[in-house]
Write an enzyme that holds these catalytic residues in place. Sequence first.
Site, short mmCIF file in Angstrom:
data_model
loop_
_atom_site.label_atom_id
_atom_site.label_comp_id
_atom_site.label_asym_id
_atom_site.label_seq_id
_atom_site.Cartn_x
_atom_site.Cartn_y
_atom_site.Cartn_z
N ALA A 167 2.64 -8.09 4.24
CA ALA A 167 2.33 -8.33 5.64
C ALA A 167 2.27 -9.84 5.85
O ALA A 167 2.28 -10.60 4.89
CB ALA A 167 0.99 -7.71 5.96
N GLU A 202 -3.49 -5.89 -2.22
CA GLU A 202 -4.46 -6.19 -1.16
C GLU A 202 -5.86 -6.46 -1.68
O GLU A 202 -6.63 -7.23 -1.10
CB GLU A 202 -4.51 -5.04 -0.14
CG GLU A 202 -3.33 -4.97 0.81
CD GLU A 202 -2.11 -4.27 0.23
OE1 GLU A 202 -2.09 -4.00 -1.00
OE2 GLU A 202 -1.18 -4.00 0.99
N GLY A 209 2.25 -4.55 2.23
CA GLY A 209 2.90 -3.90 3.36
C GLY A 209 4.36 -3.56 3.05
O GLY A 209 4.89 -2.56 3.55
N GLU A 251 4.32 -0.36 1.23
CA GLU A 251 3.92 0.71 2.15
C GLU A 251 5.09 1.12 3.04
O GLU A 251 5.30 2.29 3.33
CB GLU A 251 2.73 0.26 3.01
CG GLU A 251 1.45 0.12 2.18
CD GLU A 251 0.27 -0.33 3.01
OE1 GLU A 251 0.32 -1.47 3.53
OE2 GLU A 251 -0.70 0.44 3.14
#
Length: 720
Positions: free
Chosen positions: A62, A126, A103, A106
Amino acid sequence: MAHVSITLRQSIAVLSISNPPVNTLNHAVRHGIVRSVREAISDARVQALVLVGAGRSFPAGADIKEFRGGQALNAPVLTEVCDVLEQSPKPIVAALHGTALGGGLELALGCHYRVALDSAHLGLPEVHLGILPGAGGTQRLPRLIGLQRALDLIVSGQHISAAAALKLGLIDQIFQAGAPAAAEGTLLDRAVEYAQGIASRPLDGRRVSELVPRDKSTFDQSDVWDKALATVKAQHRGYDAPIRIVEAVRAAAQLPFKQGMAKEYELVVNLMKGPQASALQHLFFAEREVGTVPGLNPSLAKPVRSVGVLGAGTMGAGIAMVFLNAKIPVVLLDTKQEFLDRGLAGIRAVYASDVKKGKLTEEALAKRLALLTPTLDYAAFANVDLAIEAVFENMDIKKQVFAKLDAVCKPEAILASNTSTLNIDEMAAATKRPEQFIGTHFFSPANVMRLLENVRGKKSSPSTIATVMALSKTIKKVGVLVGNCDGFVGNRMLEGYAREASFMLEEGALPAQVDKVLTSFGMAMGPFQMGDLAGNDVGWRIRQGKGMTNPATRPAKEGRYCELGDKLCELGRFGQKAGAGWYKYEQGQRKAIPDDAVAKLIEAHSSSKGIARRSISDEEIFERCMYPLINEGFKVLEEGIALRPGDIDIIWAYGYGFPRYRGGPMHVAQTIGLKKIYTALAKYSKQFPTSHHFVPSKLLQTLAETNTTLEQHLATKSKL
Ligand code: NAI
């Protein structure tokens, strides 16, 4: 500019995500993916989709800049993007190369198939930022690879290779990367072929959210989750995120997907708002910044192709390994063959243990050792690019060594000292090349500890500084540039902390109480456990050298002095290595056991000094240890010894076992409040006028009195 492009290769739509350098998933990218997926779905020519990162990587995560300040992200958020991918009626293949992290992974889990180049790395890191994967990572990964494996991966935050991911069932196929330059093209060709192969297959069993974790039945037993939680708590003392990760994965096991996602969301939002996430993110940004020196041109760095190390003792042997591990040839010198042999035996023992643990192959070990040249002869240093001295901590010996090095090393070679306390400029002055002189302060064990304080001398040239800063990265250290002063940054800040700890012993505390307060705060060890581990004799010898152990020669400016450490050493209680120090140790054990003999020694000491022992509160212990440490941090900052508060925090996180989830001492100062710290320091300074480390730093005083935070202060400074 971030964007997502679509190209049609026969019946396959290739969606290429472009947001250089590593395609982070910012708002424009998320929006672009959703738009392109919808476009491809509605295009009758398209049978399947391939999602790929342009350039060097699949999305590497992210965009954490978007999280800063804890504000909500603009829609579509990543969870929605993953749902759009997963619900696509046409199969979507995620094609991974480079690093598919956080991310990015994911996103791939939202796809129906995952293929990767063999050089790719995957992971959900994370936890290192104090949060958890919040876009379905904790719900989809367990469904795909099993609860236990998902827990291990998410709690550790570790990166795994494509081969390991294939074994776990996280990806479906691996392709050989070939030459790096052609990697992206190879991946695309093979992924398109792969997509053609699966294009007409039904999507049954490919939507990860619909799967059941394969080890669900094991985890249905009542106490498994309690055990998992207990293990995580023991391994990650004080950290919130790993505990919440267990809760999130438990939801994946026990709740339908949608409810599991709601639980994940609730948990991640709470973590993001919490102090640990802000502390860990502060360190993340500090680490990114630490290698940059304002005004220094990094291209001035010169290559270091060979290194000479002087002194094959604890530090020299460790430093030699650091370079060998980075495939840089090392010449290692000591004064006698037996000292050299002892150093070499130490190096071999570390490597043998690596081989035993499977971290190193025999072949790689042979290659490493072939790069090492032990010698008794300075002439072997004639061609090294850098010579690092790690001989005894004695100025005269160091000066002699540098004079010899100066005479034999080639003119362009850099000379460096690993001293922990001595003046870099004085050593530089013993050479004819003070511009090419610098301190490289490694931490023990040098081959393990990541911190490297690079100490600039008055005359160190920009090229010398740039070279060691670049070299720090090559040898996988976190290099922090600091100024020259007694103790540099870390040890200088440690001094008041350690001294106050001893003063409190003579006033009424015992070692275990002091250590407990600091380990409860999260320090890896308390000051007395640390002394016992490092060897109490090290500091004792330094104190003896400075004439401190004798009242007749103790410099008056020292102020208050506690003799307990000296008394302990006079009894031979050097610490763990002696089986006794501030604590006692059972043979071969590291467990610190409080010792009545030490308590008696301390009580007798108090009485001999006429100090009436009193009960000292945990709060006082914390303040009297931590506030002088923070105070010194402000002094180091105002004197320009450290460039940024974040640099100080990095030093403490990497070199002194400061809990990362607290963000380092300067971050802690902000959290506690500068005014509170200043007021307490002023109070203690009055109460203990001969403890100089309580005298508040001018910078701290100004910020406290003007109600300014460090961040505000730095912002105004950078505008000047
Ligand atoms: P050590 O006593 O284990 O090793 C010193 C080595 O230098 C010995 O092998 C000795 O024979 C050799 N030596 C002495 N004079 C020499 C000379 N003239 N030429 C060549 N070799 C010579 O000491 P240690 O702990 O490795 O410390 C070395 C330096 O590193 C010191 O300056 C110390 O302050 C610094 N340092 C030590 C740390 C520690 O935790 N031990 C941490 C950071 C820095």
